[in-house]
Design an enzyme around this catalytic site. Structure first.
Site, PDB file in Angstrom:
ATOM      1  N   HIS A   1       0.832  -1.211   0.000  1.00 14.49           N
ATOM      2  CA  HIS A   1       0.000   0.000   0.000  1.00 14.49           C
ATOM      3  C   HIS A   1       0.867   1.262   0.000  1.00 14.49           C
ATOM      4  CE1 HIS A   1      -3.793  -2.178   0.658  1.00 14.49           C
ATOM      5  NE2 HIS A   1      -3.084  -2.955   1.450  1.00 14.49           N
TER       6      HIS A   1
ATOM      7  N   ASN B   1     -10.082  -3.200   1.848  1.00 13.28           N
ATOM      8  CA  ASN B   1      -9.731  -3.219   0.427  1.00 13.28           C
ATOM      9  C   ASN B   1     -10.986  -3.025  -0.411  1.00 13.28           C
ATOM     10  OD1 ASN B   1      -6.946  -3.747   0.826  1.00 13.28           O
ATOM     11  ND2 ASN B   1      -7.294  -5.950   0.916  1.00 13.28           N
TER      12      ASN B   1
ATOM     13  N   TYR C   1       0.445  -3.940  11.659  1.00  9.51           N
ATOM     14  CA  TYR C   1       0.282  -2.535  11.286  1.00  9.51           C
ATOM     15  C   TYR C   1       0.968  -1.610  12.287  1.00  9.51           C
ATOM     16  CZ  TYR C   1      -3.007  -3.511   7.503  1.00  9.51           C
ATOM     17  OH  TYR C   1      -3.571  -3.928   6.332  1.00  9.51           O
TER      18      TYR C   1
END
Length: 808
Positions: free
Chosen positions: A180, A253, A467
């Protein structure tokens, strides 16, 4: 089809009105501009800003301070820099949408101030009327020359101004996201339709009309930060809710499933997908050996591959794609009651895609195609909007499904659990600074709030860690939450201290809990705070998967069966293209063997395209999967969400050359602007185009800098001289062929119908039926032509002419 019956056209706009339309259209594109300034309409902010920028730039015909850079006397008496006053603060601002304030963005900045305190406006800086300084606030006398021992002498080490400037420049870049990396973002708000308190105590859903600020980042997955916008790839759809109970990140997504079932395989997937390590190719592409080697050995990827090889993976715009939370999450209400939930974002403009030939050509024409599209739409006040829908179901329902809802490679068909609309999201403010906001924003799947909880999805479990972990490395330490774009609007109080880039200055002696000398503060919230759902757990510690996870093909077959015939052919073409790039025949054969389990016709067509025989099916991991509840779901087709049929923000190319019949083009331009489209006059060169009636049109783009794939539809002009000029240019044929091949609407006025003939474009489809997207009209019926043309463009594409291989 022709635009009959004819009717008299509206009067052609006056030269002044035409000039204003040129300014209005030019203000809505950012990849090109007019040769000459036009008079901006007073009520058009975008055109007014462009005029203001032009006037400000024109106030600097040259650098008046340049002569003072030379000679010893000048070195001792540096002059003040040249300045000019903008007509309004909008002229020098980043975005016209800065007036769209929220609790997160704050208000527009005060010119000439750098405030510190409050929402994001506390860190917005404006230098209007201010002198240049160092980072320590020291005024800089000379920003042109380093400090030297004499005019021709060596540069001196004591030049702290040079050293600060160069040192900061050397450290401007931060590590990019591993996946990303390339993205674009915007501010906005979420508004709840009604209270969902019976399901969740999550702050955004507690009352009808409740508004929560958001920041949204869209992205590609595979490519690096400098790659292109339009590869065949999954798109990230990440939403940060700045709620009054902390930040909630819904990190999803544009595809509702994923390649793998367990986070243990995520590094393997990404390593296989990324450029091959021995030569660093290909960039932002899955069409290579290592990716297909991996997924062909991981049949759980098959469902995701069907989506990735469909048109979903090449969206027309970020504004025209769905978003999904992917995983099954948990809603928890104030009484501790729990439901499972899946999150769906649906765009108001409908779900639309590119075709592959078009996407590949856009990569060469405009690497920033999606980024530019989002920015231009918001800047023009065409705020994109999505509706949030929830699939809410109980654990008892989930247990009865033929699939496992904890398996991220599975969907819950809407026929089993309908999607309930619960609110809308509007993006109405562009960032002021791409790096400070879009690049530094940190989304974390671990960021949830009271009322939102996790399930035992094994892929989600890894994301909860990954993350946060990657942001610590990417953003320089554990205090990334204090970067302004990441800071919550809710108060932050805890005993975490120090670390790189700490911003908060805590008063007092206490940094522990419990304490007494700080009055016990900050104290734990008790039942008011976040509480994990107390799901009973009594299992052995094992490494494995539930048996239902072993059904790898049922939902892949469901997806293929739910597509229209044209969409199915696009999936065939995508597999054929991708696998043709694989250099190892054994990998192709293995993947074909997997596709046999999805659909025999799919496997046969892909095999034929590769010059291969259809192999025996790959052995199933689960010999007797449960019978599916749903075998076809129309909601899985892009065509199920066409949008409202309008043409707002669509870019229309109007070709022109000297001798063009100008009045009909002006009528069309006026009608398209009124419909919210962006009509762009495209000519061989920028600047004035002489019309046959003696008027002048202004071309703001050229056939060289604005190729046909950047436009949603095409108008060919009348005028014998203009048509003769266009006929002699190869680019004209490219415009017509590409617009036709990509199933877009073409309108040919008068003499330009000969250009269609020369390009091999007929008004009939190969089937013999009339092509609803190839229109002809005379110049004196421009008003009627505009109405028919606008309706045809609103269909997005005319897929009746989609042929493999193309006929033109």
């Amino acid at each position: 089809m022709s635009t009959s019956p004819p009717s008299p056209s509206s009067p052609s706009p006056s030269p002044a009105a035409a000039d204003a339309m040129t300014a209005q259209a030019a203000g809505r594109v950012t990849h090109t501009g007019p040769a000459h300034p036009s008079t901006a309409p007073q009520d058009d902010a975008l055109a007014g800003k462009a005029a203001g920028v032009q006037a400000l730039a024109a106030a600097f015909p040259h650098n008046t301070a340049k002569p003072a850079e030379f000679g010893h006397d000048s070195a001792l008496q540096p002059v003040e820099g040249q300045t000019a006053q903008p007509a309004s603060p909008d002229v020098t601002g980043s975005t016209l949408t800065e007036a769209n304030a929220s609790a997160k963005t704050g208000a527009a900045p005060t010119p000439g101030e750098n405030r510190a305190g409050g929402a994001l406006d506390r860190v917005r800086a404006d230098a209007a009327g201010r002198v240049l300084t160092t980072n320590q606030g020291v005024p800089v006398a000379d920003n042109q020359n380093s400090l030297k021992a004499g005019l021709r002498g060596p540069a001196l080490l004591e030049d702290f101004i040079l050293r600060e400037k160069i040192t900061h420049f050397d450290h401007e870049r931060i590590p990019e996201r591993i996946v990303h990396a390339r993205g674009s973002g915007a501010h906005g708000f979420f508004e709840a339709y009604d209270s969902l308190a019976r399901y969740t105590q999550a702050a955004p859903f507690q009352a009808a009309g409740k508004v929560t600020p958001v920041f949204v980042r869209f992205s590609t997955v595979a490519g690096e930060r400098g790659s292109v916008d339009t590869p065949r790839d999954v798109r990230g759809f990440a939403v940060k809710f700045y709620t009054d109970e902390g930040n909630w990140d819904l990190v999803g997504n544009n595809i509702p499933v994923f390649f793998i079932q367990d986070a243990m395989k995520f590094p393997d997937l990404v390593h296989a997908l990324k450029p091959e390590p021995h030569h660093g190719m290909p960039q932002a592409a899955s069409a290579h050996d290592t990716f297909w080697d991996f997924v062909s050995l991981m049949p759980e990827s098959t469902h995701m591959l069907m989506w990735a090889m469909s048109d979903r993976a090449i969206p027309r715009s970020y504004r025209m794609m769905q978003g999904f939370g992917v995983h099954t999450f948990r809603l928890v209400n104030a009484e501790g009651g729990s439901h499972f939930v899946k999150f769906h974002w649906s765009p108001k403009l409908g779900t639309h895609s590119l075709v592959w030939d078009e996407a590949a050509k856009i990569q060469g024409a405009d690497n920033d195609y999606h980024r530019r599209d989002l920015w231009e739409a918001i800047e023009a006040g065409e705020y994109p909007e999505w509706e949030l829908g929830l699939q809410i179901f109980s654990e008892a329902q989930a247990e009865a499904f033929s699939f496992d809802v904890l398996d991220a490679t599975k969907i819950v068909p809407e026929e089993l659990v309908p999607v309930t609309p619960v609110g809308r999201m509007v993006l109405n403010r562009n960032p002021d600074n791409f790096f400070a906001e879009t690049e530094q924003v940190a989304f974390c799947a671990a960021h949830v709030i009271p009322g939102i909880d996790f399930t035992n999805d094994p892929l989600l479990a890894g994301r909860i860690h990954s993350y946060v972990d990657t942001q610590i490395s990417r953003l320089g330490g554990p205090n990334f939450h204090e970067i302004p774009i990441n800071a919550p609007i809710a108060q932050v109080h805890n005993n975490q201290r120090d670390g790189l880039h700490r911003q908060a200055i805590h008063r007092g002696r206490v940094a522990y809990e419990p304490n007494s000398i700080g009055g016990g503060c900050p104290f734990q919230a008790g039942a008011r705070g976040f509480m994990s759902f107390p799901q009973p757990v009594q299992e052995d510690k094992v490494r494995g998967k539930p048996e239902k996870f072993a059904d790898h093909y049922t939902q892949a077959s469901l997806f293929f069966a739910s597509q229209t015939p044209v969409e199915q052919q696009h999936i065939v073409g995508a597999f054929r293209f991708e696998l043709s790039k694989v250099t190892i025949p054994a990998i192709r054969e293995r993947m074909l063997a997997s596709l046999v389990n999805v659909h025999t016709d799919l496997a046969a067509q892909v095999a034929a395209g590769l010059g291969m025989a259809v192999p025996a099916p790959m052995p199933l991991a689960l010999e007797n999967p449960a019978l599916p509840e749903v075998t076809a779901s129309p909601a899985l087709s892009l065509t199920a969400r066409p949008g409202d049929g309008g043409i707002r923000t669509r870019k229309i190319a109007l070709l022109a050359a000297d001798g063009v019949e100008g009045s009909s083009l002006r009528v069309l331009q006026q009608a398209l602007l009124a419909a919210g489209a962006v009509p762009v006059l495209v000519a061989p060169r920028l600047g004035a185009v002489a019309a046959s009636d003696g008027a002048t049109l202004e071309a703001v783009a050229t056939m060289e800098n604005s190729p046909p794939v950047l436009f949603d539809a095409l108008v060919l002009p009348d005028g014998e001289a203009a048509v003769a000029t266009l006929a002699a240019l190869g680019q004209t044929n490219e415009f017509i062929v590409n617009q036709y091949r990509h199933c877009k609407t073409i309108l040919a006025l008068g003499a330009s119908q000969s250009l269609l003939v020369a390009a091999g474009v007929a008004q009939q489809l190969p089937s013999g039926d009339v092509d609803p997207g190839v229109l002809t009209a005379s110049a004196n019926t421009a008003t009627t032509a505009a109405e028919v043309f606008i309706a045809a463009v609103g269909q997005h594409r005319h897929l009746q002419r989609d042929m493999d291989p193309p006929v033109v």
